[in-house]
Motif scaffolding. Sequence first.
Motif, PDB file in Angstrom:
ATOM      1  N   ARG A 240       0.846  -1.193   0.000  1.00  0.00           N
ATOM      2  CA  ARG A 240       0.000   0.000   0.000  1.00  0.00           C
ATOM      3  C   ARG A 240       0.878   1.239   0.000  1.00  0.00           C
ATOM      4  N   TRP A 241       0.209   2.378  -0.220  1.00  0.00           N
ATOM      5  CA  TRP A 241       0.913   3.657  -0.212  1.00  0.00           C
ATOM      6  C   TRP A 241       1.135   4.095   1.225  1.00  0.00           C
ATOM      7  N   ARG A 242       2.010   5.075   1.407  1.00  0.00           N
ATOM      8  CA  ARG A 242       2.386   5.457   2.773  1.00  0.00           C
ATOM      9  C   ARG A 242       1.205   5.993   3.581  1.00  0.00           C
ATOM     10  N   ASN A 243       0.216   6.568   2.872  1.00  0.00           N
ATOM     11  CA  ASN A 243      -0.925   7.128   3.607  1.00  0.00           C
ATOM     12  C   ASN A 243      -1.962   6.062   3.970  1.00  0.00           C
ATOM     13  N   GLY A 244      -1.689   4.814   3.604  1.00  0.00           N
ATOM     14  CA  GLY A 244      -2.604   3.752   3.990  1.00  0.00           C
ATOM     15  C   GLY A 244      -3.468   3.243   2.855  1.00  0.00           C
ATOM     16  N   VAL A 245      -3.509   3.947   1.729  1.00  0.00           N
ATOM     17  CA  VAL A 245      -4.349   3.502   0.611  1.00  0.00           C
ATOM     18  C   VAL A 245      -3.777   2.212   0.023  1.00  0.00           C
ATOM     19  N   PRO A 246      -4.549   1.116   0.045  1.00  0.00           N
ATOM     20  CA  PRO A 246      -4.002  -0.145  -0.452  1.00  0.00           C
ATOM     21  C   PRO A 246      -3.864  -0.153  -1.975  1.00  0.00           C
ATOM     22  N   LEU A 247      -2.830  -0.835  -2.471  1.00  0.00           N
ATOM     23  CA  LEU A 247      -2.641  -0.965  -3.918  1.00  0.00           C
ATOM     24  C   LEU A 247      -3.834  -1.660  -4.547  1.00  0.00           C
ATOM     25  N   HIS A 248      -4.452  -2.543  -3.782  1.00  0.00           N
ATOM     26  CA  HIS A 248      -5.587  -3.256  -4.344  1.00  0.00           C
ATOM     27  C   HIS A 248      -6.665  -2.280  -4.791  1.00  0.00           C
ATOM     28  N   ALA A 249      -6.887  -1.232  -3.991  1.00  0.00           N
ATOM     29  CA  ALA A 249      -7.933  -0.270  -4.323  1.00  0.00           C
ATOM     30  C   ALA A 249      -7.426   0.769  -5.310  1.00  0.00           C
ATOM     31  N   SER A 250      -6.142   1.080  -5.241  1.00  0.00           N
ATOM     32  CA  SER A 250      -5.611   2.174  -6.045  1.00  0.00           C
ATOM     33  C   SER A 250      -4.169   1.855  -6.442  1.00  0.00           C
ATOM     34  N   PRO A 251      -3.992   1.075  -7.532  1.00  0.00           N
ATOM     35  CA  PRO A 251      -2.641   0.611  -7.860  1.00  0.00           C
ATOM     36  C   PRO A 251      -1.698   1.689  -8.377  1.00  0.00           C
ATOM     37  N   ASP A 252      -2.228   2.815  -8.851  1.00  0.00           N
ATOM     38  CA  ASP A 252      -1.357   3.786  -9.516  1.00  0.00           C
ATOM     39  C   ASP A 252      -1.140   5.087  -8.765  1.00  0.00           C
ATOM     40  N   THR A 253      -1.950   5.346  -7.765  1.00  0.00           N
ATOM     41  CA  THR A 253      -1.797   6.619  -7.056  1.00  0.00           C
ATOM     42  C   THR A 253      -2.239   6.490  -5.600  1.00  0.00           C
ATOM     43  N   ASP A 254      -1.607   7.286  -4.749  1.00  0.00           N
ATOM     44  CA  ASP A 254      -2.022   7.271  -3.350  1.00  0.00           C
ATOM     45  C   ASP A 254      -3.167   8.245  -3.105  1.00  0.00           C
ATOM     46  N   ALA A 255      -3.576   8.944  -4.160  1.00  0.00           N
ATOM     47  CA  ALA A 255      -4.668   9.908  -4.009  1.00  0.00           C
ATOM     48  C   ALA A 255      -5.743   9.620  -5.047  1.00  0.00           C
ATOM     49  N   PRO A 256      -6.461   8.517  -4.883  1.00  0.00           N
ATOM     50  CA  PRO A 256      -7.496   8.197  -5.876  1.00  0.00           C
ATOM     51  C   PRO A 256      -8.559   9.287  -5.909  1.00  0.00           C
ATOM     52  N   VAL A 257      -9.136   9.473  -7.086  1.00  0.00           N
ATOM     53  CA  VAL A 257     -10.141  10.531  -7.260  1.00  0.00           C
ATOM     54  C   VAL A 257     -11.269  10.348  -6.251  1.00  0.00           C
ATOM     55  N   LEU A 258     -11.721   9.119  -6.130  1.00  0.00           N
ATOM     56  CA  LEU A 258     -12.735   8.842  -5.113  1.00  0.00           C
ATOM     57  C   LEU A 258     -11.994   8.456  -3.838  1.00  0.00           C
ATOM     58  N   GLU A 259     -12.059   9.321  -2.876  1.00  0.00           N
ATOM     59  CA  GLU A 259     -11.319   9.094  -1.631  1.00  0.00           C
ATOM     60  C   GLU A 259     -11.805   7.824  -0.936  1.00  0.00           C
ATOM     61  N   ILE A 260     -10.883   7.103  -0.313  1.00  0.00           N
ATOM     62  CA  ILE A 260     -11.254   5.867   0.362  1.00  0.00           C
ATOM     63  C   ILE A 260     -11.416   6.154   1.852  1.00  0.00           C
ATOM     64  N   ALA A 261     -12.568   5.816   2.371  1.00  0.00           N
ATOM     65  CA  ALA A 261     -12.845   6.070   3.793  1.00  0.00           C
ATOM     66  C   ALA A 261     -11.983   5.160   4.653  1.00  0.00           C
ATOM     67  N   LEU A 262     -11.680   5.627   5.857  1.00  0.00           N
ATOM     68  CA  LEU A 262     -10.837   4.857   6.777  1.00  0.00           C
ATOM     69  C   LEU A 262     -11.361   3.434   6.945  1.00  0.00           C
ATOM     70  N   GLU A 263     -12.672   3.304   7.146  1.00  0.00           N
ATOM     71  CA  GLU A 263     -13.208   1.978   7.423  1.00  0.00           C
ATOM     72  C   GLU A 263     -13.177   1.061   6.197  1.00  0.00           C
ATOM     73  N   ALA A 264     -12.836   1.620   5.026  1.00  0.00           N
ATOM     74  CA  ALA A 264     -12.758   0.787   3.824  1.00  0.00           C
ATOM     75  C   ALA A 264     -11.310   0.382   3.500  1.00  0.00           C
ATOM     76  N   LEU A 265     -10.355   0.846   4.286  1.00  0.00           N
ATOM     77  CA  LEU A 265      -8.945   0.625   3.935  1.00  0.00           C
ATOM     78  C   LEU A 265      -8.520  -0.840   4.068  1.00  0.00           C
ATOM     79  N   ASN A 266      -9.316  -1.632   4.755  1.00  0.00           N
ATOM     80  CA  ASN A 266      -8.950  -3.030   4.985  1.00  0.00           C
ATOM     81  C   ASN A 266      -9.973  -3.975   4.383  1.00  0.00           C
ATOM     82  N   ASN A 267     -10.939  -3.393   3.683  1.00  0.00           N
ATOM     83  CA  ASN A 267     -12.128  -4.135   3.304  1.00  0.00           C
ATOM     84  C   ASN A 267     -12.020  -4.677   1.872  1.00  0.00           C
ATOM     85  N   TYR A 268     -11.065  -5.558   1.645  1.00  0.00           N
ATOM     86  CA  TYR A 268     -10.864  -6.066   0.293  1.00  0.00           C
ATOM     87  C   TYR A 268     -10.255  -7.459   0.353  1.00  0.00           C
TER      88      TYR A 268
END
Lengths: 422, 160
Positions: A240-268
């Motif tokens: 995952r990216w340093r800010n917590g965004v998992p590669l699974h949800a956002s493989p190319d950027t740590d700032a996906p256009v649709l922001e990922i809520a904290l409670e969704a960061l592990n939900n995959y």
Amino acid sequence: MDALRVLALRVDHADAARAALGKLPLVSGAPWQTKPDCCVNLALTYSGLQALGLPASSLSSFPEDFQQGPVPRADIVGDTGDSAPEHWTDNFAAADVHVLILIFAQTAELRDQQARTLAELWKGAMTQILVKDGDMLPGQVAHFGYRDGFSQPTIDGGLPNPVPDVLPKAPAGEFLLGYQSQFSQFTYPVPQPDSLGLNGSFLALRILEQDCAAFDQLLKDAPAKFGIDGEKLAAKMVGRWRNGVPLHASPDTDAPVLEIALEALNNYDYLDDLKGARCPIGSHMRRNNPRSSPIAGGVGTNHRIVRRGLPYGPPYDPANPNDGIGRGLLGLFIVVSLKDQFEFLMSEWVNGSIFAPGIGGTKDPILGDNSNNSGRFVIPVAGGKPIVVSGFGRLVQTRGAAYAFLPSLSAVKFIAGLAGTV
Amino acid sequence: MSSATSPSIPTTPPSNQTVQSPLTLVMQIKSPAAYQELNGLLQQIQGAPVDKNPIWLALNQLRNVHFARFVFLNNNTQLAVITTYDGTFEAYINEFIDAIGDVFNALLERMSDAPPLPVQKNRDAFLAYVKANDLRAIEPFYSAYPAATVLDIQTALAPA
């Protein structure tokens, strides 16, 4: 809690030590109404149980992994070479480390205050021989610059998980002695008597020194040496990216256009990324928690651990990379079986290369024993040749370890009430 | 098309060892009557379609067994389980028992040297039994693909 202190105590007088343990203001498992200033936990090593005067019948009922402790089992978890026990600088595995006191506090000041109060309790009964502090770094990150601690198992009957995953709940017996475990028709044997063993757990304490300068250098060299952006390599290595965004949800950027809520960061899960084009199969996170990925043994949920801990040492300063100051993670890993959870994870998933497809000849790029620059990491690329990053060294060295028993509150009463036998 | 995203199968093993290991478990049958029962049981299991065969289903789930077969030996006084699997047996003993423990309970009930049953509740004893009765192989253990695991092969064969 942003501040942690681990104190190692030697038992000098068993009767007085047992009485002191009975007076500790230990925290219970009940949900908080308001977050307390401090929480105190108690853990006992095998030599500690001996020193406290537990009867032989009780001592021999503890599992072999705990009885032996981490030193003779160092090879299993990859504590070899510079990480071998003979080089440990934080010697929590010493024979006179009997009692571990864990103080979690909201601030360093509250921690110090609590520690002073506690020291009065065991004065004359036990002597403090080691101390190690962990403190949250600015920005709520660990030393490689990552936010941490999102992924924790949800335990059946336990507190709600603030960052839930999609996996089945862990049965209580995957973490507590005396209940149906994660394995079919099997409950781990309860150390005897029940009033001592029931509702206990085991703890692997790990002092894990992180080589921030080497990690930094690897990322700097990445574009020229391996044709990959350094920050992207970092994300691929961790998962995952340093800010917590998992590669699974956002493989190319740590700032996906649709922001990922904290409670969704592990939900995959990885079932839609079987070849690792988004999150490499060999990445740190996917190795340590393969979720429902196809793996040897078939089940990715049998070896889960509860993780606690905080960074130790000052923040890394890239302008002064080789400052000679140790920094890393003061890690606490909680399980019902050291062998089947912590040690399995280290030997098969971190340092092993056959449990998942396409990782032959590689180890966990972050936590693995990549000594002598033997590191090799394969990054699958959708529609292209995989990127192979190799020749890097071991980024995390073990500087100390202990195996300890986490007794229930009633077990502490039981120990406190034991008649003097020593 | 060639699947560009496939993790490649390593062509050289990490050492001169194979990632695969042999299991040659030889169990002592209690009596001729027990042999008859075992034979009937194995015929019944192996005669089932693969989606109903509990051995097949278990090994599919485990993903670390390449090949497995049951053979009666020594004038039907012994039953051998001969497999080729990845890694160490010990590491995956819990998963093995969860997947195929009931088949072993049925087999071991008819063995003179059986460990305490059910194996699910006597895991250490079952592991000790397997270790004690595994003849393994005279080294070296030959493999045409020494570095490839079941998972490597299945992934390579999967459609892109």
